[in-house]
Design a protein around this motif. Structure first.
Motif: not given
Ligand SMILES: [Mg+2]
Ligand SMILES: Nc1nc2c(ncn2[C@@H]2O[C@H](COP(=O)(O)OP(=O)(O)OP(=O)(O)O)[C@@H](O)[C@H]2O)c(=O)[nH]1
Length: 199
Positions: A39, A53, A61, A77
């Protein structure tokens, strides 16, 4: 291809294919262990602090997040793998989320695998890389957190990563840092080149 890298927005979070964006734009997937810096790398590439985030706790995540870059490509992501403290059932459901995306998504054109430049890739990394190799999609390696080692250590670390993952000579391993932005231009250059090649 002319991409305005400052024109990025979060598109959608997904766990199932029905939730993926309905689009034919090419997708660039970021894969790697939990906490490796996926991220953060996306934020750095997009000149943003907090679009993707970033977790203080590994495993932040947990779904697939799609970011629309200038209506030209999606950054994807993926949840991190290999975090020891999540339960087995959670581990397998995250594994399934990652596998389903990677196996089924025809829009996927380029895979960026992230490893921590300080560490020898783990068994999970080796399994992940074997899969990436076998799927014949363009890919390269981003060696994250390069600010955490000295310049004199870089070449040795890159050699270890190359030999542990058993990389072909033509597969690039790019030292990268979200702190110093080292590697940002080279990664963007390779993304654009690959997306242009595949159309
Ligand atoms: Mg992440
Ligand atoms: N020093 C340094 N720290 C970094 C760098 N990249 C990421 N970090 C830190 O590493 C931690 C994890 O970063 P994330 O970007 O959330 O990692 P992730 O791969 O997205 O993690 P998951 O979402 O859990 O899979 C955070 O505390 C970041 O601030 C870097 O280049 N240098």
């Amino acid at each position: 291809m002319n991409i305005n890298t400052n024109n990025a927005k979060f598109e959608v979070s997904a766990v199932k294919p029905e939730q993926y964006p309905i689009s034919n734009l090419p997708e660039v997937a970021f894969v790697g262990r939990s906490n490796v810096g996926k991220s953060s790398t996306i934020n750095t590439l997009l000149n943003r602090k907090n679009l993707a985030r970033v977790g203080r706790t590994p495993g932040k995540t947990r779904e697939i997040n799609f970011y629309n870059i200038d209506n030209k490509i999606f950054f994807v992501d993926l949840p991190g793998y290999g975090y020891a403290k999540v339960s087995k059932s959670k581990k397998s459901s995250w594994g399934e989320i990652i596998d389903t995306y990677l196996y089924t998504r025809y829009q996927l054109k380029l895979i960026l695998m992230l490893v921590d430049i300080r560490h020898t890739p783990t068994d999970d990394d080796k399994i992940m890389y074997e899969w990436i190799r076998s799927c014949n999609l363009p890919h390269f390696i981003i060696a994250c957190k390069a600010d955490k080692i000295s310049r004199s250590q870089v070449n040795g670390r890159l050699q270890d990563i190359k030999s542990t993952l058993n990389l072909d000579d033509k597969i690039a391993v790019i030292p990268f840092s979200s702190e110093t932005r080292q590697g940002r231009d080279e990664v963007w250059g390779r993304i654009v080149k690959n997306i242009e090649i595949v159309g």
